[in-house]
Write an enzyme that holds these catalytic residues in place. Structure first.
Site, PDB file in Angstrom:
ATOM      1  N   ALA A 125      70.553 -24.336 -34.961  1.00 13.68           N
ATOM      2  CA  ALA A 125      70.649 -23.458 -36.176  1.00 13.68           C
ATOM      3  C   ALA A 125      70.750 -24.623 -37.339  1.00 13.68           C
ATOM      4  O   ALA A 125      71.938 -24.936 -37.685  1.00 13.68           O
ATOM      5  CB  ALA A 125      71.819 -22.712 -36.232  1.00 13.68           C
ATOM      6  N   LEU A 126      69.659 -24.841 -37.977  1.00 16.02           N
ATOM      7  CA  LEU A 126      69.608 -26.056 -39.240  1.00 16.02           C
ATOM      8  C   LEU A 126      69.176 -24.870 -40.302  1.00 16.02           C
ATOM      9  O   LEU A 126      69.747 -24.706 -41.234  1.00 16.02           O
ATOM     10  CB  LEU A 126      68.486 -26.859 -38.808  1.00 16.02           C
ATOM     11  CG  LEU A 126      68.190 -27.705 -39.814  1.00 16.02           C
ATOM     12  CD1 LEU A 126      69.512 -28.719 -40.399  1.00 16.02           C
ATOM     13  CD2 LEU A 126      67.096 -28.869 -39.380  1.00 16.02           C
ATOM     14  N   ALA A 151      67.265 -23.609 -47.456  1.00 13.26           N
ATOM     15  CA  ALA A 151      67.175 -24.979 -46.885  1.00 13.26           C
ATOM     16  C   ALA A 151      66.045 -24.670 -45.646  1.00 13.26           C
ATOM     17  O   ALA A 151      66.424 -24.506 -44.728  1.00 13.26           O
ATOM     18  CB  ALA A 151      68.485 -25.560 -46.667  1.00 13.26           C
ATOM     19  N   PHE A 159      65.856 -17.429 -39.283  1.00 13.87           N
ATOM     20  CA  PHE A 159      64.802 -17.737 -38.411  1.00 13.87           C
ATOM     21  C   PHE A 159      65.186 -18.599 -36.981  1.00 13.87           C
ATOM     22  O   PHE A 159      64.634 -19.639 -37.004  1.00 13.87           O
ATOM     23  CB  PHE A 159      63.755 -18.668 -39.065  1.00 13.87           C
ATOM     24  CG  PHE A 159      63.308 -18.106 -40.563  1.00 13.87           C
ATOM     25  CD1 PHE A 159      63.304 -16.706 -40.841  1.00 13.87           C
ATOM     26  CD2 PHE A 159      62.671 -18.845 -41.567  1.00 13.87           C
ATOM     27  CE1 PHE A 159      62.556 -16.119 -41.844  1.00 13.87           C
ATOM     28  CE2 PHE A 159      62.064 -18.257 -42.425  1.00 13.87           C
ATOM     29  CZ  PHE A 159      62.048 -17.013 -42.839  1.00 13.87           C
ATOM     30  N   ASP A 189      62.239 -34.840 -33.746  1.00 12.07           N
ATOM     31  CA  ASP A 189      61.162 -35.752 -33.340  1.00 12.07           C
ATOM     32  C   ASP A 189      60.579 -35.298 -31.916  1.00 12.07           C
ATOM     33  O   ASP A 189      59.582 -35.444 -31.582  1.00 12.07           O
ATOM     34  CB  ASP A 189      61.682 -37.264 -33.443  1.00 12.07           C
ATOM     35  CG  ASP A 189      61.537 -37.800 -34.864  1.00 12.07           C
ATOM     36  OD1 ASP A 189      60.928 -37.087 -35.477  1.00 12.07           O
ATOM     37  OD2 ASP A 189      62.251 -38.735 -35.114  1.00 12.07           O
ATOM     38  N   ILE A 199      33.677 -16.409 -31.033  1.00 13.10           N
ATOM     39  CA  ILE A 199      32.749 -16.561 -30.008  1.00 13.10           C
ATOM     40  C   ILE A 199      32.724 -15.139 -29.367  1.00 13.10           C
ATOM     41  O   ILE A 199      31.789 -14.614 -28.746  1.00 13.10           O
ATOM     42  CB  ILE A 199      33.152 -17.367 -29.158  1.00 13.10           C
ATOM     43  CG1 ILE A 199      32.624 -18.870 -29.453  1.00 13.10           C
ATOM     44  CG2 ILE A 199      32.485 -17.322 -27.537  1.00 13.10           C
ATOM     45  CD1 ILE A 199      33.014 -20.258 -28.941  1.00 13.10           C
ATOM     46  N   HIS A 200      34.173 -14.636 -29.306  1.00  9.81           N
ATOM     47  CA  HIS A 200      34.418 -13.184 -28.882  1.00  9.81           C
ATOM     48  C   HIS A 200      33.809 -11.970 -29.565  1.00  9.81           C
ATOM     49  O   HIS A 200      33.820 -10.874 -29.083  1.00  9.81           O
ATOM     50  CB  HIS A 200      35.828 -12.820 -28.378  1.00  9.81           C
ATOM     51  CG  HIS A 200      36.250 -13.749 -27.209  1.00  9.81           C
ATOM     52  ND1 HIS A 200      36.518 -15.121 -27.113  1.00  9.81           N
ATOM     53  CD2 HIS A 200      36.515 -13.319 -25.899  1.00  9.81           C
ATOM     54  CE1 HIS A 200      36.952 -15.401 -25.982  1.00  9.81           C
ATOM     55  NE2 HIS A 200      36.923 -14.125 -25.148  1.00  9.81           N
ATOM     56  N   GLU A 241      59.530 -26.011 -36.863  1.00  6.14           N
ATOM     57  CA  GLU A 241      59.730 -27.314 -36.520  1.00  6.14           C
ATOM     58  C   GLU A 241      58.955 -28.492 -37.376  1.00  6.14           C
ATOM     59  O   GLU A 241      58.779 -29.411 -36.774  1.00  6.14           O
ATOM     60  CB  GLU A 241      59.638 -27.725 -34.960  1.00  6.14           C
ATOM     61  CG  GLU A 241      60.469 -26.756 -34.107  1.00  6.14           C
ATOM     62  CD  GLU A 241      60.710 -27.247 -32.679  1.00  6.14           C
ATOM     63  OE1 GLU A 241      60.700 -28.533 -32.447  1.00  6.14           O
ATOM     64  OE2 GLU A 241      60.913 -26.680 -31.887  1.00  6.14           O
ATOM     65  N   SER A 257      53.144 -28.499 -41.355  1.00  7.81           N
ATOM     66  CA  SER A 257      51.996 -29.342 -41.461  1.00  7.81           C
ATOM     67  C   SER A 257      52.276 -30.349 -42.545  1.00  7.81           C
ATOM     68  O   SER A 257      52.059 -31.861 -42.500  1.00  7.81           O
ATOM     69  CB  SER A 257      50.623 -28.958 -41.486  1.00  7.81           C
ATOM     70  OG  SER A 257      50.315 -28.278 -40.134  1.00  7.81           O
TER      71      SER A 257
HETATM   72  C1  LIG Z   1      59.447 -17.895 -35.717  1.00  5.07           C
HETATM   73  C2  LIG Z   1      60.247 -18.996 -36.297  1.00  5.07           C
HETATM   74  C3  LIG Z   1      61.064 -19.621 -35.535  1.00  5.07           C
HETATM   75  C4  LIG Z   1      61.973 -20.474 -36.044  1.00  5.07           C
HETATM   76  N1  LIG Z   1      62.771 -21.166 -35.397  1.00  5.07           N
HETATM   77  C5  LIG Z   1      64.080 -22.086 -35.956  1.00  5.07           C
HETATM   78  C6  LIG Z   1      65.051 -22.332 -35.138  1.00  5.07           C
HETATM   79  O1  LIG Z   1      65.247 -22.136 -33.984  1.00  5.07           O
HETATM   80  N2  LIG Z   1      65.792 -23.177 -35.803  1.00  5.07           N
HETATM   81  C7  LIG Z   1      65.840 -23.729 -36.923  1.00  5.07           C
HETATM   82  O2  LIG Z   1      66.740 -24.243 -37.621  1.00  5.07           O
HETATM   83  N3  LIG Z   1      64.742 -23.217 -37.880  1.00  5.07           N
HETATM   84  C8  LIG Z   1      63.760 -22.214 -37.136  1.00  5.07           C
HETATM   85  N4  LIG Z   1      62.719 -21.840 -37.891  1.00  5.07           N
HETATM   86  C9  LIG Z   1      62.537 -22.393 -39.290  1.00  5.07           C
HETATM   87  C10 LIG Z   1      61.269 -23.371 -39.514  1.00  5.07           C
HETATM   88  O3  LIG Z   1      61.403 -24.445 -39.131  1.00  5.07           O
HETATM   89  C11 LIG Z   1      61.018 -23.288 -41.102  1.00  5.07           C
HETATM   90  O4  LIG Z   1      60.368 -22.082 -41.439  1.00  5.07           O
HETATM   91  C12 LIG Z   1      60.076 -24.353 -41.524  1.00  5.07           C
HETATM   92  O5  LIG Z   1      60.888 -25.693 -41.571  1.00  5.07           O
HETATM   93  C13 LIG Z   1      59.681 -24.156 -42.899  1.00  5.07           C
HETATM   94  O6  LIG Z   1      60.744 -23.985 -43.760  1.00  5.07           O
HETATM   95  P1  LIG Z   1      60.468 -22.654 -44.847  1.00  5.07           P
HETATM   96  O7  LIG Z   1      60.098 -21.380 -44.032  1.00  5.07           O
HETATM   97  O8  LIG Z   1      61.655 -22.361 -45.618  1.00  5.07           O
HETATM   98  O9  LIG Z   1      59.218 -22.985 -45.628  1.00  5.07           O
HETATM   99  P2  LIG Z   1      59.615 -23.817 -47.121  1.00  5.07           P
HETATM  100  O10 LIG Z   1      60.078 -25.024 -46.882  1.00  5.07           O
HETATM  101  O11 LIG Z   1      59.884 -22.917 -48.305  1.00  5.07           O
HETATM  102  O12 LIG Z   1      57.952 -24.289 -47.422  1.00  5.07           O
HETATM  103  C14 LIG Z   1      56.951 -23.286 -47.795  1.00  5.07           C
HETATM  104  C15 LIG Z   1      55.712 -24.086 -48.049  1.00  5.07           C
HETATM  105  O13 LIG Z   1      55.846 -25.257 -49.043  1.00  5.07           O
HETATM  106  C16 LIG Z   1      55.533 -26.457 -48.317  1.00  5.07           C
HETATM  107  N5  LIG Z   1      56.440 -27.486 -48.838  1.00  5.07           N
HETATM  108  C17 LIG Z   1      57.813 -27.580 -48.797  1.00  5.07           C
HETATM  109  N6  LIG Z   1      58.161 -28.650 -49.356  1.00  5.07           N
HETATM  110  C18 LIG Z   1      57.081 -29.448 -49.595  1.00  5.07           C
HETATM  111  C19 LIG Z   1      56.877 -30.951 -49.993  1.00  5.07           C
HETATM  112  N7  LIG Z   1      57.825 -31.559 -50.337  1.00  5.07           N
HETATM  113  N8  LIG Z   1      55.826 -31.399 -50.135  1.00  5.07           N
HETATM  114  C20 LIG Z   1      54.554 -30.380 -49.848  1.00  5.07           C
HETATM  115  N9  LIG Z   1      54.767 -29.314 -49.427  1.00  5.07           N
HETATM  116  C21 LIG Z   1      55.906 -28.728 -49.126  1.00  5.07           C
HETATM  117  C22 LIG Z   1      55.605 -26.153 -46.827  1.00  5.07           C
HETATM  118  O14 LIG Z   1      54.923 -27.211 -46.151  1.00  5.07           O
HETATM  119  C23 LIG Z   1      55.252 -24.663 -46.932  1.00  5.07           C
HETATM  120  O15 LIG Z   1      53.728 -24.660 -46.893  1.00  5.07           O
HETATM  121  C24 LIG Z   1      61.892 -20.917 -37.496  1.00  5.07           C
HETATM  122  C25 LIG Z   1      60.744 -20.566 -38.300  1.00  5.07           C
HETATM  123  C26 LIG Z   1      60.037 -19.524 -37.695  1.00  5.07           C
HETATM  124  C27 LIG Z   1      59.119 -18.871 -38.625  1.00  5.07           C
END
Ligand SMILES: Cc1cc2nc3c(=O)[nH]c(=O)nc-3n(C[C@H](O)[C@H](O)[C@H](O)COP(=O)(O)OP(=O)(O)OC[C@H]3O[C@@H](n4cnc5c(N)ncnc54)[C@H](O)[C@@H]3O)c2cc1C
Length: 385
Positions: free
Chosen positions: A124-125, A130, A156, A244, A342-343, A368, A371
């Site tokens: 839970a991060l 954040a 999430f 990592d 393809i499908h 995690e 991209s």
């Molecule tokens: C189904 C699911 C399961 C998950 N499971 C876990 C879990 O078990 N534990 C946990 O702790 N988290 C979990 N997460 C959270 C997940 O790791 C985050 O959703 C992810 O890190 C992105 O954060 P955000 O959704 O707040 O998007 P945001 O950080 O708001 O990003 C939105 C967009 O902005 C871009 N962006 C943000 N900052 C920058 C930057 N500095 N430069 C360029 N682009 C940037 C991002 O790449 C993205 O395209 C889960 C998420 C989902 C959807």
């Protein structure tokens, strides 16, 4: 570099391959429709040791090492993603904080039960404010006598609703934040003030649940700081190290999914007849198959090499792991798109599994670390002195 896979790993992979084919594939659709994995299947996963792939043998896990884990996840990627998710949190983000930085008492207390699947773990991060900027978390922990008092809200969180134990990250020093102000805690679901909030409705990944966790004056014993009192303030490092390692196994499973999509596409292209011929005769289809196979080949080499490097050197392969996660998840999404193409119309129908892969794989570019964040990690490693 030696890609000769040891005999014991070959046997493990063969067992998992058989389990996937015989036990998981036939119920993939049922799990998708019911949004839950049957208990008897979870029990079979426990019996096979799948909850403890990444947990050292001395604590009851299989201690496979990185290459072994990647080989297993490659196979698990060939079936409904929720199966690898339930074991993935115990092997990865739900236990690695304790494996990497826990005290020996914490390891003794939690790891054997996480490895056997008796306990389910979660990580839970993330919080509403954040996500990519994980250090901006608002959950606080204050030391009061023999307990830390946690207040805040995570969202999430994969498996949060079924987890018995969570690795939770909270602010212990507002001024220092990521540089000494974030601490990792082992929080059991029975601790007073721990609540499960909303369970999210998602695009895919049915059978795996993602939810809110709420900490309302949650009482965590002092000894449940990951790594003990001397690790107060060192939690952000624990979080980053945990993520990592997960990037390699995530790469392996997305590569396995891409392979499955290629296999399904080849079968379909050979049997679907249009203009009097199987569509596999048309060069437009052949070009897509060739691109899919080439991408998968490249991804497999990356996964195996980075995993081998990690096992051989025991060094942190931060750059390589980020490259693997970035390349494999982006590649698998391209492959999924071609598989749907393809499908044809059938690729858009729920009767065919490619539709499910297309939705499920979309997540791999987000969680995690998105991209974009992987690219930032790679660039930071390239540019550092
Ligand atoms: C189904 C699911 C399961 C998950 N499971 C876990 C879990 O078990 N534990 C946990 O702790 N988290 C979990 N997460 C959270 C997940 O790791 C985050 O959703 C992810 O890190 C992105 O954060 P955000 O959704 O707040 O998007 P945001 O950080 O708001 O990003 C939105 C967009 O902005 C871009 N962006 C943000 N900052 C920058 C930057 N500095 N430069 C360029 N682009 C940037 C991002 O790449 C993205 O395209 C889960 C998420 C989902 C959807």
């Amino acid at each position: 570099m030696d890609f000769d896979i040891p005999e014991n790993l070959r046997m493990t992979v063969e067992t998992v391959r058989r389990f996937v084919k015989q036990d998981l594939e036939p119920i993939s659709r049922q799990v998708e429709e019911e949004d839950r994995i049957p208990e008897d299947v979870i029990q079979k996963m426990r019996d096979l040791g799948l909850f403890g792939l990444g947990i050292p043998e001395e604590y009851g896990g299989l201690g496979l090492g990185c290459l072994g884990e990647c080989l297993v996840y490659e196979e698990m990627g060939k079936v409904n993603a929720c199966f690898r998710t339930i074991i993935g949190t115990n092997n990865g983000i739900g236990s690695q904080g304790i494996v990497l930085d826990g005290t020996s008492e914490q390891k003794q207390q939690y790891l054997p039960k996480l490895a056997s699947g008796e306990l389910i773990g979660c990580f839970a991060l993330t919080e509403p404010e954040a996500g990519s900027d994980a250090a901006n978390l608002k959950t606080t922990a204050e030391l009061k006598g023999s307990h830390w008092v946690l207040n805040g809200r995570k969202h999430f969180i994969t498996n949060g609703n079924i987890a018995d134990v969570a690795t939770v990250f909270a602010l212990t020093d507002r001024a220092k934040r990521a540089k000494g102000g974030i601490t990792a805690f082992i929080v059991e679901k029975t601790f007073p003030g721990f609540y499960v909030g909303t369970i999210e409705r998602k695009m895919g990944m049915r059978g795996s649940h993602t939810c809110e966790l709420i900490f309302d004056n949650c009482l965590v014993p002092k000894e449940n700081v990951v790594g003990g009192q001397e690790n107060v303030g060192k939690g952000f490092r624990t979080a980053m190290k945990t993520l990592d390692r997960g990037r390699l196994t995530m790469g392996a499973s997305t590569m396995g999914s891409a392979q499955k999509l290629l296999d399904l596409s080849i079968d379909y292209a050979k049997q679907r007849v249009q203009f009097g011929k199987p569509i596999a005769h048309f060069q437009a289809i052949q070009l897509m198959l060739a691109d899919m196979a080439t991408n998968i080949y490249a991804a497999r080499q990356m996964v195996y090499h980075a995993a081998w490097l990690k096992d051989a050197t025991n060094s942190s392969v931060i750059k390589e792991a980020a490259m693997v996660k970035l390349f494999c998840s982006e590649m698998a999404n391209r492959v999924a798109d071609m598989a749907v193409q393809i499908h044809g119309g059938m690729g858009y129908m729920k009767d065919y599994p490619v539709e499910r892969y297309y939705r499920d794989l979309r997540l791999t570019r987000i969680y995690e670390g998105t991209s974009e964040i992987q690219r930032l990690v790679i660039a930071r490693e390239l540019l550092k002195d």
